[in-house]
Every structure is written in C-alpha cells, then in structure tokens.
Design a protein around this motif. Structure first.
Motif, PDB file in Angstrom:
ATOM      1  N   LYS A 238     -21.248 -86.653  68.218  1.00 36.39           N
ATOM      2  CA  LYS A 238     -21.224 -87.855  67.393  1.00 36.39           C
ATOM      3  C   LYS A 238     -21.160 -87.431  65.930  1.00 36.39           C
ATOM      4  CE  LYS A 238     -24.949 -89.418  69.309  1.00 36.39           C
ATOM      5  NZ  LYS A 238     -26.169 -90.172  69.551  1.00 36.39           N
TER       6      LYS A 238
ATOM      7  N   VAL B 121     -19.291 -94.376  63.401  1.00 38.68           N
ATOM      8  CA  VAL B 121     -19.550 -93.282  64.334  1.00 38.68           C
ATOM      9  C   VAL B 121     -18.261 -92.951  65.070  1.00 38.68           C
ATOM     10  CG1 VAL B 121     -20.916 -92.511  66.315  1.00 38.68           C
ATOM     11  CG2 VAL B 121     -21.920 -94.078  64.646  1.00 38.68           C
ATOM     12  N   GLN B 122     -17.882 -91.681  65.043  1.00 37.71           N
ATOM     13  CA  GLN B 122     -16.742 -91.183  65.800  1.00 37.71           C
ATOM     14  C   GLN B 122     -17.243 -90.082  66.710  1.00 37.71           C
ATOM     15  OE1 GLN B 122     -14.286 -89.907  62.558  1.00 37.71           O
ATOM     16  NE2 GLN B 122     -13.201 -91.849  62.465  1.00 37.71           N
ATOM     17  N   GLU B 123     -16.536 -89.844  67.788  1.00 42.51           N
ATOM     18  CA  GLU B 123     -16.942 -88.795  68.710  1.00 42.51           C
ATOM     19  C   GLU B 123     -15.823 -87.766  68.846  1.00 42.51           C
ATOM     20  OE1 GLU B 123     -18.352 -88.579  73.266  1.00 42.51           O
ATOM     21  OE2 GLU B 123     -19.354 -90.048  71.990  1.00 42.51           O
TER      22      GLU B 123
ATOM     23  N   THR C 233     -29.846 -89.097  63.783  1.00 42.16           N
ATOM     24  CA  THR C 233     -29.491 -90.127  64.763  1.00 42.16           C
ATOM     25  C   THR C 233     -28.655 -91.182  64.052  1.00 42.16           C
ATOM     26  OG1 THR C 233     -31.541 -91.298  64.313  1.00 42.16           O
ATOM     27  CG2 THR C 233     -31.556 -89.773  66.177  1.00 42.16           C
ATOM     28  N   SER C 234     -27.884 -91.950  64.799  1.00 39.44           N
ATOM     29  CA  SER C 234     -27.030 -92.965  64.181  1.00 39.44           C
ATOM     30  C   SER C 234     -27.843 -94.200  63.817  1.00 39.44           C
ATOM     31  CB  SER C 234     -25.874 -93.326  65.101  1.00 39.44           C
ATOM     32  OG  SER C 234     -26.346 -93.867  66.298  1.00 39.44           O
TER      33      SER C 234
ATOM     34  N   MET D 200     -21.334 -89.116  62.211  1.00 33.75           N
ATOM     35  CA  MET D 200     -21.768 -90.363  61.578  1.00 33.75           C
ATOM     36  C   MET D 200     -21.571 -90.310  60.076  1.00 33.75           C
ATOM     37  SD  MET D 200     -25.208 -90.301  63.850  1.00 33.75           S
ATOM     38  CE  MET D 200     -25.426 -88.635  63.310  1.00 33.75           C
TER      39      MET D 200
ATOM     40  N   THR E   3     -16.002 -94.569  68.382  1.00 32.71           N
ATOM     41  CA  THR E   3     -16.957 -95.279  69.214  1.00 32.71           C
ATOM     42  C   THR E   3     -17.366 -96.569  68.520  1.00 32.71           C
ATOM     43  OG1 THR E   3     -18.722 -93.892  68.343  1.00 32.71           O
ATOM     44  CG2 THR E   3     -17.797 -93.254  70.448  1.00 32.71           C
TER      45      THR E   3
ATOM     46  N   GLU F 156     -29.935 -86.759  71.328  1.00 30.70           N
ATOM     47  CA  GLU F 156     -29.640 -87.976  70.570  1.00 30.70           C
ATOM     48  C   GLU F 156     -29.072 -87.685  69.179  1.00 30.70           C
ATOM     49  OE1 GLU F 156     -33.900 -86.925  69.490  1.00 30.70           O
ATOM     50  OE2 GLU F 156     -32.692 -86.838  71.287  1.00 30.70           O
TER      51      GLU F 156
ATOM     52  N   GLY G 105     -26.600 -86.204  66.174  1.00 27.23           N
ATOM     53  CA  GLY G 105     -25.193 -85.990  65.892  1.00 27.23           C
ATOM     54  C   GLY G 105     -25.064 -85.430  64.485  1.00 27.23           C
TER      55      GLY G 105
END
Length: 94
Positions: A83, A76-78, A69-70, A85, A15, A46, A48
C-alpha cells in the motif's frame, strides 16, 4: 532507506482514496523489493509506505517517507501488495 521512483514500472492497482484512482506515484521493481524487505522487518501487515511533502528544507518543502497505516483522507494505491499512501495536501505537490 533508498527508494527510487520512475515511470518505467508495472502499473499500480489503485484501491481507494480521494484522487479517484489517479496515479500519483510509481515505484521501480528495485524500490518494490526494498520496501517489501523493510516492511517484512516491521512484522505489521497493516503498514504501508507513506509518501508526503512537509514544510521545511531549503526550498521551503521537504519529502517524507515512512511506514504508516492509511487514513480516510489518503489516496491509496497498491503496488505488488504494497500500500502506497499520500495525504491530500501532499498530493498537490507530487
């Protein structure tokens, strides 16, 4: 919490992040299932999975896993809606 990392998993959908979409981490299907289960308990969409490296441990470095959270400086990869991070400093060691 037990997480497995392996190269034999579905390719992530990159992402955002400073790594330009390069793959730092891969998750097995079992790890994806476990992270989804644990995130569902948190009830905070929210969040990850944050993976990092910190000073400490017998080799001078230790791994860190947690929900967060990022941040702007993260890679960041999904993976299947999760997510993942990694901060810039940790990425050098992963």
């Amino acid at each position: 919490m037990t997480m497995e990392t392996a190269a034999t998993t579905q390719s992530p959908t990159p992402t955002a992040g400073k790594q330009g979409g390069s793959q730092l981490i891969t998750l097995t299907s079992g790890a994806v299932s476990e992270v989804k289960r644990l995130l569902a308990k948190e009830s905070k969409p929210e969040l990850g999975l944050r993976i990092g490296v910190r000073s400490g441990g017998c080799s001078g470095m230790s791994y860190m896993l947690g929900f967060d959270t990022s941040h702007a400086e993260d890679s960041v990869q999904e993976y299947e809606g999760i997510k993942v991070m990694v901060d810039t400093k940790s990425a050098m060691y992963l």
